[in-house]
Design a protein around this motif. Structure first.
Motif, PDB file in Angstrom:
ATOM      1  N   LEU A  36       3.021   0.827   0.192  1.00 61.34           N
ATOM      2  CA  LEU A  36       1.571   1.040   0.178  1.00 61.34           C
ATOM      3  C   LEU A  36       1.019   1.369  -1.208  1.00 61.34           C
ATOM      4  CD1 LEU A  36       1.378   2.899   3.587  1.00 61.34           C
ATOM      5  CD2 LEU A  36       0.762   0.530   3.108  1.00 61.34           C
ATOM      6  N   ILE A  37       1.587   2.330  -1.893  1.00 65.42           N
ATOM      7  CA  ILE A  37       1.065   2.694  -3.216  1.00 65.42           C
ATOM      8  C   ILE A  37       1.238   1.519  -4.184  1.00 65.42           C
ATOM      9  CG2 ILE A  37       1.274   4.270  -5.188  1.00 65.42           C
ATOM     10  CD1 ILE A  37       0.010   5.549  -2.639  1.00 65.42           C
ATOM     11  N   LYS A  38       2.393   0.883  -4.150  1.00 66.58           N
ATOM     12  CA  LYS A  38       2.654  -0.268  -5.019  1.00 66.58           C
ATOM     13  C   LYS A  38       1.677  -1.412  -4.725  1.00 66.58           C
ATOM     14  CE  LYS A  38       6.499  -3.167  -6.532  1.00 66.58           C
ATOM     15  NZ  LYS A  38       7.904  -3.505  -6.307  1.00 66.58           N
ATOM     16  N   LEU A  39       1.238  -1.519  -3.481  1.00 65.00           N
ATOM     17  CA  LEU A  39       0.280  -2.531  -3.050  1.00 65.00           C
ATOM     18  C   LEU A  39      -1.102  -2.292  -3.666  1.00 65.00           C
ATOM     19  CD1 LEU A  39      -0.423  -4.832  -0.903  1.00 65.00           C
ATOM     20  CD2 LEU A  39      -0.930  -2.957   0.645  1.00 65.00           C
ATOM     21  N   GLY A  40      -1.386  -1.043  -4.043  1.00 60.13           N
ATOM     22  CA  GLY A  40      -2.689  -0.704  -4.602  1.00 60.13           C
ATOM     23  C   GLY A  40      -3.443   0.342  -3.815  1.00 60.13           C
ATOM     24  N   VAL A  41      -2.811   0.902  -2.776  1.00 61.48           N
ATOM     25  CA  VAL A  41      -3.437   1.980  -1.999  1.00 61.48           C
ATOM     26  C   VAL A  41      -3.589   3.200  -2.904  1.00 61.48           C
ATOM     27  CG1 VAL A  41      -3.049   3.566  -0.066  1.00 61.48           C
ATOM     28  CG2 VAL A  41      -2.594   1.122   0.214  1.00 61.48           C
ATOM     29  N   ASP A  42      -4.741   3.859  -2.841  1.00 56.19           N
ATOM     30  CA  ASP A  42      -5.010   5.030  -3.687  1.00 56.19           C
ATOM     31  C   ASP A  42      -4.218   6.245  -3.223  1.00 56.19           C
ATOM     32  OD1 ASP A  42      -6.902   3.560  -5.157  1.00 56.19           O
ATOM     33  OD2 ASP A  42      -8.494   4.097  -3.745  1.00 56.19           O
ATOM     34  N   CYS A  43      -4.188   6.459  -1.904  1.00 58.16           N
ATOM     35  CA  CYS A  43      -3.559   7.653  -1.353  1.00 58.16           C
ATOM     36  C   CYS A  43      -3.132   7.358   0.076  1.00 58.16           C
ATOM     37  CB  CYS A  43      -4.562   8.808  -1.377  1.00 58.16           C
ATOM     38  SG  CYS A  43      -3.913  10.383  -0.796  1.00 58.16           S
ATOM     39  N   THR A  59       3.560  14.655   4.730  1.00 60.35           N
ATOM     40  CA  THR A  59       3.792  14.225   3.356  1.00 60.35           C
ATOM     41  C   THR A  59       2.570  13.457   2.876  1.00 60.35           C
ATOM     42  OG1 THR A  59       5.377  13.183   1.839  1.00 60.35           O
ATOM     43  CG2 THR A  59       4.959  12.025   3.914  1.00 60.35           C
ATOM     44  N   ALA A  60       2.426  13.377   1.575  1.00 62.39           N
ATOM     45  CA  ALA A  60       1.309  12.640   0.969  1.00 62.39           C
ATOM     46  C   ALA A  60       1.786  12.034  -0.343  1.00 62.39           C
ATOM     47  CB  ALA A  60       0.123  13.562   0.726  1.00 62.39           C
ATOM     48  N   LYS A  61       1.340  10.812  -0.610  1.00 61.14           N
ATOM     49  CA  LYS A  61       1.639  10.131  -1.872  1.00 61.14           C
ATOM     50  C   LYS A  61       0.327   9.569  -2.402  1.00 61.14           C
ATOM     51  CE  LYS A  61       5.200   9.012  -3.478  1.00 61.14           C
ATOM     52  NZ  LYS A  61       5.915   9.670  -4.561  1.00 61.14           N
ATOM     53  N   ASP A  62       0.193   9.541  -3.727  1.00 67.72           N
ATOM     54  CA  ASP A  62      -0.980   8.880  -4.290  1.00 67.72           C
ATOM     55  C   ASP A  62      -0.579   8.099  -5.527  1.00 67.72           C
ATOM     56  OD1 ASP A  62      -1.035  10.528  -6.590  1.00 67.72           O
ATOM     57  OD2 ASP A  62      -2.381  11.954  -5.640  1.00 67.72           O
ATOM     58  N   ASN A  63      -1.554   7.403  -6.084  1.00 62.75           N
ATOM     59  CA  ASN A  63      -1.301   6.535  -7.223  1.00 62.75           C
ATOM     60  C   ASN A  63      -1.367   7.280  -8.560  1.00 62.75           C
ATOM     61  OD1 ASN A  63      -4.011   6.998  -7.519  1.00 62.75           O
ATOM     62  ND2 ASN A  63      -4.644   4.882  -7.213  1.00 62.75           N
ATOM     63  N   ASP A  95       3.133   9.465  19.093  1.00 64.28           N
ATOM     64  CA  ASP A  95       2.153  10.336  19.755  1.00 64.28           C
ATOM     65  C   ASP A  95       1.816  11.580  18.938  1.00 64.28           C
ATOM     66  OD1 ASP A  95       1.893   8.634  21.889  1.00 64.28           O
ATOM     67  OD2 ASP A  95       3.344   9.698  23.139  1.00 64.28           O
ATOM     68  N   GLU A  96       2.645  11.911  17.967  1.00 63.24           N
ATOM     69  CA  GLU A  96       2.451  13.141  17.196  1.00 63.24           C
ATOM     70  C   GLU A  96       1.942  12.924  15.779  1.00 63.24           C
ATOM     71  OE1 GLU A  96       6.414  14.703  17.282  1.00 63.24           O
ATOM     72  OE2 GLU A  96       6.159  15.621  19.235  1.00 63.24           O
ATOM     73  N   LEU A  97       2.093  11.710  15.249  1.00 62.67           N
ATOM     74  CA  LEU A  97       1.845  11.489  13.824  1.00 62.67           C
ATOM     75  C   LEU A  97       0.913  10.324  13.545  1.00 62.67           C
ATOM     76  CD1 LEU A  97       5.537  11.825  12.596  1.00 62.67           C
ATOM     77  CD2 LEU A  97       3.763  13.575  12.463  1.00 62.67           C
ATOM     78  N   LEU A  98       0.113  10.505  12.483  1.00 63.68           N
ATOM     79  CA  LEU A  98      -0.788   9.464  11.983  1.00 63.68           C
ATOM     80  C   LEU A  98      -0.451   9.143  10.535  1.00 63.68           C
ATOM     81  CD1 LEU A  98      -4.367  10.695  12.991  1.00 63.68           C
ATOM     82  CD2 LEU A  98      -3.139   8.742  13.944  1.00 63.68           C
ATOM     83  N   LEU A  99      -0.580   7.871  10.187  1.00 63.02           N
ATOM     84  CA  LEU A  99      -0.485   7.445   8.802  1.00 63.02           C
ATOM     85  C   LEU A  99      -1.889   7.035   8.369  1.00 63.02           C
ATOM     86  CD1 LEU A  99       2.221   5.321   7.157  1.00 63.02           C
ATOM     87  CD2 LEU A  99      -0.157   4.810   6.728  1.00 63.02           C
ATOM     88  N   ILE A 100      -2.378   7.647   7.304  1.00 68.83           N
ATOM     89  CA  ILE A 100      -3.740   7.398   6.830  1.00 68.83           C
ATOM     90  C   ILE A 100      -3.663   6.831   5.426  1.00 68.83           C
ATOM     91  CG2 ILE A 100      -5.982   8.424   6.336  1.00 68.83           C
ATOM     92  CD1 ILE A 100      -4.959  10.772   8.195  1.00 68.83           C
ATOM     93  N   SER A 101      -4.299   5.674   5.223  1.00 65.19           N
ATOM     94  CA  SER A 101      -4.319   5.021   3.910  1.00 65.19           C
ATOM     95  C   SER A 101      -5.748   4.977   3.404  1.00 65.19           C
ATOM     96  CB  SER A 101      -3.789   3.587   4.012  1.00 65.19           C
ATOM     97  OG  SER A 101      -2.502   3.556   4.567  1.00 65.19           O
TER      98      SER A 101
END
Length: 134
Positions: free
Chosen positions: A22-29, A41-45, A97-103
């Motif tokens: 995702l980050i390599k693709l150009g996602v900011d966070c 967890t969280a990753k950003d550019n 059911d417990e987790l979300l991935l937000i881009s």
């Protein structure tokens, strides 16, 4: 998936997946949260200026609201949410059911391409979790 006992090694593997897919693709966070709004967890550019803690809490509330709306129209759930702005977009996808991935991403990335990469990332994340807890 029991994310309550995630090892440091698993988190590092998940961060690597988020960075490469995702980050390599150009996602900011990108953030993984539980349904209460806690950040797993969280990753950003390196350039993103998001307040991920406030964002996580609001995102959990937003997803819960939309989940209730899904039930009102007879759907079990809406597993994917997308908010489009002029410059910034937000994509939510359930891991389980417990987790979300937000881009959070800009207008230079197509939604279809992002969704394809999110699906692949989620599959890989599930394998990491199952490998450590299954």
């Amino acid at each position: 998936m029991n994310y309550g006992i995630v090892s440091q090694e698993q988190l590092e593997q998940i961060d690597t997946i988020l960075a490469s897919k995702l980050i390599k693709l150009g996602v900011d966070c990108v953030i993984i949260i539980d349904m209460a709004g806690n950040i797993i967890t969280a990753k950003d550019n390196g350039e993103s200026k998001y307040d991920v803690y406030s964002f996580a809490a609001l995102a959990a509330g937003n997803f819960a609201t939309v989940d209730a709306m899904a039930k009102l129209v007879g759907e079990a759930e809406f597993s994917l949410l997308f908010h489009k702005g002029q410059e910034s977009n937000i994509h939510f996808s359930k891991i389980d059911d417990e987790l979300l991935l937000i881009s959070m991403f800009g207008k230079d990335i197509s939604l279809g391409f992002l969704r394809l990469n999110v699906v692949e990332a989620i599959e890989q994340i599930r394998k990491v979790w199952e490998g450590g807890n299954g």
